[in-house]
Design a protein around this motif. Structure first.
Motif, PDB file in Angstrom:
ATOM      1  N   MET A 263       0.849  -1.180   0.000  1.00  0.00           N
ATOM      2  CA  MET A 263       0.000   0.000   0.000  1.00  0.00           C
ATOM      3  C   MET A 263       0.888   1.235   0.000  1.00  0.00           C
ATOM      4  N   TYR A 264       0.561   2.183  -0.839  1.00  0.00           N
ATOM      5  CA  TYR A 264       1.294   3.443  -0.932  1.00  0.00           C
ATOM      6  C   TYR A 264       0.406   4.577  -0.446  1.00  0.00           C
ATOM      7  N   VAL A 265       1.003   5.516   0.243  1.00  0.00           N
ATOM      8  CA  VAL A 265       0.286   6.693   0.716  1.00  0.00           C
ATOM      9  C   VAL A 265       0.992   7.930   0.191  1.00  0.00           C
ATOM     10  N   GLN A 266       0.222   8.808  -0.411  1.00  0.00           N
ATOM     11  CA  GLN A 266       0.718  10.103  -0.882  1.00  0.00           C
ATOM     12  C   GLN A 266      -0.077  11.169  -0.144  1.00  0.00           C
ATOM     13  N   TYR A 267       0.589  12.217   0.331  1.00  0.00           N
ATOM     14  CA  TYR A 267      -0.141  13.268   1.025  1.00  0.00           C
ATOM     15  C   TYR A 267       0.458  14.624   0.713  1.00  0.00           C
ATOM     16  N   GLY A 268      -0.349  15.626   0.954  1.00  0.00           N
ATOM     17  CA  GLY A 268       0.088  17.000   0.779  1.00  0.00           C
ATOM     18  C   GLY A 268      -0.724  17.896   1.691  1.00  0.00           C
ATOM     19  N   THR A 269      -0.147  19.050   2.037  1.00  0.00           N
ATOM     20  CA  THR A 269      -0.826  19.998   2.916  1.00  0.00           C
ATOM     21  C   THR A 269      -0.811  21.383   2.289  1.00  0.00           C
ATOM     22  N   PHE A 270      -1.762  22.188   2.714  1.00  0.00           N
ATOM     23  CA  PHE A 270      -1.814  23.585   2.300  1.00  0.00           C
ATOM     24  C   PHE A 270      -2.706  24.330   3.276  1.00  0.00           C
ATOM     25  N   VAL A 271      -2.643  25.648   3.243  1.00  0.00           N
ATOM     26  CA  VAL A 271      -3.516  26.488   4.053  1.00  0.00           C
ATOM     27  C   VAL A 271      -4.456  27.226   3.112  1.00  0.00           C
ATOM     28  N   LYS A 272      -5.744  27.164   3.439  1.00  0.00           N
ATOM     29  CA  LYS A 272      -6.762  27.843   2.629  1.00  0.00           C
ATOM     30  C   LYS A 272      -7.433  28.895   3.515  1.00  0.00           C
ATOM     31  N   PRO A 273      -7.565  30.124   3.031  1.00  0.00           N
ATOM     32  CA  PRO A 273      -8.221  31.164   3.817  1.00  0.00           C
ATOM     33  C   PRO A 273      -9.744  30.975   3.790  1.00  0.00           C
TER      34      PRO A 273
ATOM     35  N   ALA B 135      -3.951  10.145   0.156  1.00  0.00           N
ATOM     36  CA  ALA B 135      -4.555   9.121  -0.687  1.00  0.00           C
ATOM     37  C   ALA B 135      -3.728   7.851  -0.561  1.00  0.00           C
ATOM     38  N   SER B 136      -4.411   6.718  -0.443  1.00  0.00           N
ATOM     39  CA  SER B 136      -3.716   5.442  -0.354  1.00  0.00           C
ATOM     40  C   SER B 136      -4.232   4.490  -1.418  1.00  0.00           C
ATOM     41  N   SER B 137      -3.299   3.721  -1.976  1.00  0.00           N
ATOM     42  CA  SER B 137      -3.614   2.803  -3.059  1.00  0.00           C
ATOM     43  C   SER B 137      -2.488   1.777  -3.194  1.00  0.00           C
ATOM     44  N   PRO B 138      -2.788   0.596  -3.740  1.00  0.00           N
ATOM     45  CA  PRO B 138      -1.716  -0.334  -4.057  1.00  0.00           C
ATOM     46  C   PRO B 138      -0.795   0.190  -5.166  1.00  0.00           C
ATOM     47  N   ASP B 139      -1.275   1.164  -5.932  1.00  0.00           N
ATOM     48  CA  ASP B 139      -0.509   1.754  -7.032  1.00  0.00           C
ATOM     49  C   ASP B 139      -0.088   3.174  -6.633  1.00  0.00           C
ATOM     50  N   PRO B 140       1.212   3.451  -6.535  1.00  0.00           N
ATOM     51  CA  PRO B 140       1.642   4.780  -6.101  1.00  0.00           C
ATOM     52  C   PRO B 140       1.206   5.892  -7.048  1.00  0.00           C
ATOM     53  N   ASN B 141       1.073   5.597  -8.338  1.00  0.00           N
ATOM     54  CA  ASN B 141       0.644   6.616  -9.294  1.00  0.00           C
ATOM     55  C   ASN B 141      -0.812   6.987  -9.107  1.00  0.00           C
ATOM     56  N   ILE B 142      -1.654   6.010  -8.801  1.00  0.00           N
ATOM     57  CA  ILE B 142      -3.068   6.296  -8.542  1.00  0.00           C
ATOM     58  C   ILE B 142      -3.205   7.125  -7.275  1.00  0.00           C
ATOM     59  N   ALA B 143      -2.434   6.772  -6.237  1.00  0.00           N
ATOM     60  CA  ALA B 143      -2.475   7.544  -4.991  1.00  0.00           C
ATOM     61  C   ALA B 143      -2.046   8.989  -5.239  1.00  0.00           C
ATOM     62  N   ALA B 144      -0.973   9.188  -5.971  1.00  0.00           N
ATOM     63  CA  ALA B 144      -0.482  10.540  -6.244  1.00  0.00           C
ATOM     64  C   ALA B 144      -1.484  11.334  -7.076  1.00  0.00           C
ATOM     65  N   GLN B 145      -2.065  10.700  -8.072  1.00  0.00           N
ATOM     66  CA  GLN B 145      -3.033  11.400  -8.924  1.00  0.00           C
ATOM     67  C   GLN B 145      -4.270  11.791  -8.128  1.00  0.00           C
ATOM     68  N   ALA B 146      -4.775  10.902  -7.308  1.00  0.00           N
ATOM     69  CA  ALA B 146      -5.959  11.207  -6.501  1.00  0.00           C
ATOM     70  C   ALA B 146      -5.664  12.359  -5.542  1.00  0.00           C
ATOM     71  N   ARG B 147      -4.517  12.306  -4.887  1.00  0.00           N
ATOM     72  CA  ARG B 147      -4.126  13.397  -3.989  1.00  0.00           C
ATOM     73  C   ARG B 147      -4.079  14.723  -4.728  1.00  0.00           C
ATOM     74  N   ASP B 148      -3.431  14.736  -5.871  1.00  0.00           N
ATOM     75  CA  ASP B 148      -3.249  15.976  -6.627  1.00  0.00           C
ATOM     76  C   ASP B 148      -4.574  16.544  -7.128  1.00  0.00           C
ATOM     77  N   VAL B 149      -5.437  15.677  -7.640  1.00  0.00           N
ATOM     78  CA  VAL B 149      -6.721  16.146  -8.190  1.00  0.00           C
ATOM     79  C   VAL B 149      -7.613  16.686  -7.083  1.00  0.00           C
ATOM     80  N   ILE B 150      -7.762  15.944  -5.995  1.00  0.00           N
ATOM     81  CA  ILE B 150      -8.630  16.388  -4.900  1.00  0.00           C
ATOM     82  C   ILE B 150      -8.068  17.655  -4.261  1.00  0.00           C
ATOM     83  N   ARG B 151      -6.766  17.706  -4.072  1.00  0.00           N
ATOM     84  CA  ARG B 151      -6.152  18.902  -3.496  1.00  0.00           C
ATOM     85  C   ARG B 151      -6.426  20.120  -4.375  1.00  0.00           C
TER      86      ARG B 151
END
Length: 94
Positions: free
Chosen positions: A1-11, A69-85
């Motif tokens: 399982m791969y986990v990709q994450y990112g953070t940001f501040v939104k006003p 985002a977590s997935s067995p595929d690191p590319n799917i996890a990264a894409q989901a994280r990026d799109v939702i973010r």
């Protein structure tokens, strides 16, 4: 399982950020497991290939948002994280 994450501040408020997160997940075809119900600062959605979790933490002047985002595929996890973010960051919320 791969986990990709990112953070940001939104006003914006935590509730606004979580509502935007839930809308983004639905728009991407994710099933909402835990919605933006006002009980806490968390939204979870997913489907067979990926699970996405968004946490909103109130801060002075905005909300700190974590998208993971977590997935067995690191590319799917990264894409989901990026799109939702990106969808949360671009959403006009209060």
């Amino acid at each position: 399982m791969y986990v990709q994450y990112g953070t940001f501040v939104k006003p914006a408020s935590p509730g606004g950020c979580l509502a935007a997160a839930e809308q983004a997940m639905v728009a991407q075809g994710l099933l909402i497991v835990k919605g933006a119900d006002g009980a806490d600062f968390l939204v979870i959605g997913g489907n067979d290939p990926v699970t996405v979790t968004v946490v909103a933490v109130p801060q002075p002047g905005g909300t700190w948002v974590v998208v993971s985002a977590s997935s067995p595929d690191p590319n799917i996890a990264a894409q989901a994280r990026d799109v939702i973010r990106a969808m949360i960051e671009q959403a006009p919320v209060a």
